[in-house]
Design a protein around this motif. Structure first.
Motif, PDB file in Angstrom:
ATOM      1  N   GLN A  50       0.393  -0.994   0.171  1.00 47.07           N
ATOM      2  CA  GLN A  50       0.102   0.191  -0.261  1.00 47.07           C
ATOM      3  C   GLN A  50       1.157   1.453   0.017  1.00 47.07           C
ATOM      4  O   GLN A  50       0.662   2.019  -0.936  1.00 47.07           O
ATOM      5  CB  GLN A  50      -1.502  -0.338   1.135  1.00 47.07           C
ATOM      6  CG  GLN A  50      -2.286  -1.143   0.861  1.00 47.07           C
ATOM      7  CD  GLN A  50      -3.149  -0.790   2.297  1.00 47.07           C
ATOM      8  OE1 GLN A  50      -2.911  -1.401   3.229  1.00 47.07           O
ATOM      9  NE2 GLN A  50      -4.175  -0.460   2.328  1.00 47.07           N
ATOM     10  N   PRO A  51       1.891   1.470   1.102  1.00 47.95           N
ATOM     11  CA  PRO A  51       2.426   2.819   0.393  1.00 47.95           C
ATOM     12  C   PRO A  51       3.257   2.731  -0.519  1.00 47.95           C
ATOM     13  O   PRO A  51       4.204   4.217  -0.835  1.00 47.95           O
ATOM     14  CB  PRO A  51       3.858   2.327   2.579  1.00 47.95           C
ATOM     15  CG  PRO A  51       3.101   1.318   2.795  1.00 47.95           C
ATOM     16  CD  PRO A  51       2.077   1.028   2.522  1.00 47.95           C
ATOM     17  N   ILE A  52       3.998   1.743  -0.937  1.00 50.34           N
ATOM     18  CA  ILE A  52       4.913   1.243  -1.857  1.00 50.34           C
ATOM     19  C   ILE A  52       3.379   1.722  -3.542  1.00 50.34           C
ATOM     20  O   ILE A  52       4.139   3.071  -3.547  1.00 50.34           O
ATOM     21  CB  ILE A  52       5.341   0.370  -2.663  1.00 50.34           C
ATOM     22  CG1 ILE A  52       6.405  -0.227  -1.294  1.00 50.34           C
ATOM     23  CG2 ILE A  52       5.839   0.534  -3.691  1.00 50.34           C
ATOM     24  CD1 ILE A  52       6.726  -1.892  -1.912  1.00 50.34           C
ATOM     25  N   ALA A  53       2.288   1.731  -3.502  1.00 52.93           N
ATOM     26  CA  ALA A  53       1.917   2.082  -4.300  1.00 52.93           C
ATOM     27  C   ALA A  53       1.200   3.600  -4.324  1.00 52.93           C
ATOM     28  O   ALA A  53       1.141   4.207  -4.952  1.00 52.93           O
ATOM     29  CB  ALA A  53       0.420   0.777  -4.730  1.00 52.93           C
ATOM     30  N   ASN A  54       0.940   4.062  -2.762  1.00 54.70           N
ATOM     31  CA  ASN A  54       0.605   5.341  -2.646  1.00 54.70           C
ATOM     32  C   ASN A  54       1.421   6.520  -3.165  1.00 54.70           C
ATOM     33  O   ASN A  54       1.992   7.578  -2.482  1.00 54.70           O
ATOM     34  CB  ASN A  54       0.398   5.168  -1.197  1.00 54.70           C
ATOM     35  CG  ASN A  54      -1.243   5.250  -1.166  1.00 54.70           C
ATOM     36  OD1 ASN A  54      -2.216   4.203  -1.815  1.00 54.70           O
ATOM     37  ND2 ASN A  54      -1.413   4.393  -0.212  1.00 54.70           N
ATOM     38  N   GLY A  55       3.117   5.849  -3.092  1.00 50.80           N
ATOM     39  CA  GLY A  55       4.298   7.036  -3.341  1.00 50.80           C
ATOM     40  C   GLY A  55       4.929   7.659  -2.013  1.00 50.80           C
ATOM     41  O   GLY A  55       5.625   8.691  -2.623  1.00 50.80           O
ATOM     42  N   ALA A  56       5.005   6.516  -1.170  1.00 45.40           N
ATOM     43  CA  ALA A  56       5.504   7.270  -0.046  1.00 45.40           C
ATOM     44  C   ALA A  56       7.311   6.683  -0.087  1.00 45.40           C
ATOM     45  O   ALA A  56       7.122   5.670  -0.456  1.00 45.40           O
ATOM     46  CB  ALA A  56       4.731   6.620   1.391  1.00 45.40           C
ATOM     47  N   LEU A  57       7.590   7.523   0.604  1.00 46.30           N
ATOM     48  CA  LEU A  57       9.399   6.734   0.985  1.00 46.30           C
ATOM     49  C   LEU A  57       8.864   6.426   1.889  1.00 46.30           C
ATOM     50  O   LEU A  57       8.787   6.275   3.524  1.00 46.30           O
ATOM     51  CB  LEU A  57      10.176   8.147   1.626  1.00 46.30           C
ATOM     52  CG  LEU A  57      11.251   7.648   1.509  1.00 46.30           C
ATOM     53  CD1 LEU A  57      12.604   6.849   0.586  1.00 46.30           C
ATOM     54  CD2 LEU A  57      11.894   8.545   2.227  1.00 46.30           C
TER      55      LEU A  57
END
Ligand SMILES: Cc1ncc(COP(=O)(O)O)c(C=O)c1O
Ligand SMILES: N[C@@H](CCOP(=O)(O)O)C(=O)O
Length: 498
Positions: free
Chosen positions: A236-243
């Motif tokens: 989820q954070p990977i797909a959402n563009g988070a570091l």
């Protein structure tokens, strides 16, 4: 019957009058308050940070901070709490608030269609609607666990609050809409003050933070314990563009690091140590009351990790009681995994003396658990949780790995498809039923904190009977068959004893 009809009719008339008033007031509830109360006596809705210690002692020291300040701790290093002007809220009677909240359910009016923002006056009253970052979270269903209650526990009134049926698949959305909305405001008020928003996470906080930040166009950073969260959470954070920083430590290690980083940089802290989060999470408690037509359940069972959520539920129930929407509090149960049970250990050592829980508390090194999102040994909100338990005559119960997986699997057989953390709560309930602490007809709500689809790896392992040392008594492994009618028929006949 006639009496009931009359009662029903007068209630309906009252509700309809209230709803008319509600819609009249929709545009500016503050103006209406000023009309009802002489101006020199009128309070305006407002909320600020105060030391949690002040809330605990019920003595206001005068130390306060604006919600626009970037501050996570009181001067003496303690936790903070969002304090509402209860006098201002009390200018409206309980009927008004009940009708207002009821009238907003399921609307598309911005931002009230959200289960959190439908209670905006009790959450962040000073926030402009334009600053709100919302995915219309909340309004989750209350599942009547009729078959599981009857067959597994001999209960008639068991409910599961499905907080995991949410945009990112956990209750964290409720808190994150509030925190990210407030950050959105701060970034407009004080440009350059918040470069990014960061959290330590066991997988759900990071999913919610990264999604709400992505929606608002705010950078996010997540600290994850390497190899300790599920694939569905990690993506989820990977797909959402988070570091995404995958760190070779556990959650408590990540939490220590994020506290240091947010103290030294313009990165804003999004964990529940930041009490803004709890303002959103508390609305789930208000929703439960609303879903029971403002009747109070006897018990509410909540899986506990960092221990912010049990306090958030307490706060929601407490506000409803203080403002007269209900007349009592439910008893709260905190359910912990045996492998990560610092609060349970303290509670047990205190032998039922609430006063001694804090003295008995010691942080621990949490061991691996299938309930991976609560693998936390040094919970930030320990003091908040203890207060919630003390004030509700609460209980702490624990569940072993086998107990939590069996409870989740057994409940799944009745259509729940729940996560291992909900399994911890269901296992705790099972033990409390066996000991007759919870009665057969007690109205009981289990808080389901995440969606089962986030935890398919452990479910597959359980159903394939691939968990060392576990009998997996409710496993339902798939049957491998050749493309052959005879083989297919044999499999069916064996299963259904045809
Ligand atoms: C799925 C799930 N359940 C329960 C919890 C426990 O909530 P809290 O940390 O507020 O105690 C968490 C997070 O910690 C979680 O992600
Ligand atoms: N389960 C949480 C742990 C952190 O809790 P928080 O409520 O303090 O953010 C997670 O998913 O990260």
């Amino acid at each position: 019957m006639q009496v009931q009809q009359k009662l029903g009719a007068s209630r309906a008339m009252k509700a309809s009058r209230n709803v008319q008033r509600v819609f009249a007031a929709h545009s500016d509830i503050r103006k209406e308050a000023a009309l009802r109360v002489p101006l020199d006596k009128a309070h305006t809705f407002n909320a600020k940070f105060v030391p949690f210690a002040d809330v605990q002692s019920q003595k206001m020291s005068g130390e306060t901070y604006s919600l626009d300040d970037i501050v996570y701790r009181s001067r003496d290093g303690g936790l903070l709490d969002v304090h509402h002007d209860m006098k201002a809220l009390a200018q409206y009677g309980p009927d008004y608030w009940r009708a207002l909240f009821d009238a907003r359910v399921g609307t598309t009016a911005w931002p009230f269609g959200s289960g959190v923002w439908s209670k905006k006056e009790w959450v962040l009253p000073g926030l402009s609607d334009d600053d709100i970052v919302s995915m219309f979270e909340g309004n989750s269903n209350l599942f009547w666990a009729e078959r599981f209650g009857r067959e597994a526990l001999g209960m008639t009134d068991l409910w599961v609050k499905q907080c995991g049926n949410s945009h990112t698949g956990s209750f964290k959305d409720l808190g994150m809409t509030v925190l990210v909305s407030q950050v959105n405001r701060i970034r407009k008020l004080k440009p350059g003050s918040v470069t990014a928003v960061g959290c330590a996470s066991t997988g759900d906080t990071s999913a919610a933070l990264s999604a709400y930040c992505a929606a608002a166009g705010i950078p996010s950073i997540v600290f994850l314990p390497a190899d300790k969260i599920s694939l569905a959470q990690l993506v989820q954070p990977i797909a959402n563009g988070a570091l995404v920083l995958s760190i070779d430590t556990d959650f408590d290690g990540c939490m220590r690091l994020i506290k240091q980083v947010t103290a030294e940089t313009p990165i804003y802290l999004a964990n529940s140590m930041n009490s803004l989060r709890l303002e959103g999470q508390k609305t789930a408690a208000i929703e439960i009351l609303q879903q029971f037509d403002w009747q109070v359940p006897d018990w509410v069972i909540i899986p506990g990790g960092n221990l912010g959520n049990i306090y958030a539920f307490y706060k929601g129930f407490k506000m409803c009681k203080e403002l007269g929407l209900v007349d009592k509090m439910p008893r709260l149960v905190c359910a912990q995994a045996q492998n990560a049970n610092p609060l349970y250990q303290a509670f047990s050592k205190a032998h039922g003396s609430n006063a001694a829980i804090k003295e008995s508390y010691e942080p621990m090194k949490a061991k691996t658990t299938f309930a991976s999102a609560i693998q936390i040994g040094d919970p930030v909100s320990i003091d908040r949780a203890i207060m919630a338990l003390k004030d509700t005559n609460g209980i702490v119960e624990e569940a072993s790995e086998e107990e939590l997986m069996d409870a989740a699997a057994r409940a799944d057989r009745t259509g729940m498809f729940n996560c291992p953390h909900t399994g911890v709560a269901l296992a705790a309930l099972t033990k409390l039923r066996e000991r007759q602490v919870i009665g057969p007809n007690d109205r009981t709500v289990v808080v389901s904190t995440a969606h089962g689809l986030k935890f398919t790896q452990s479910k597959v392992a359980y159903h394939s009977k691939q968990v060392p040392g576990m009998s997996c008594q409710f496993a339902n492994p798939p049957v491998q068959v050749r493309e052959d009618l005879g083989a297919v028929m044999d499999a069916i006949k064996t299963k259904f004893k045809l």
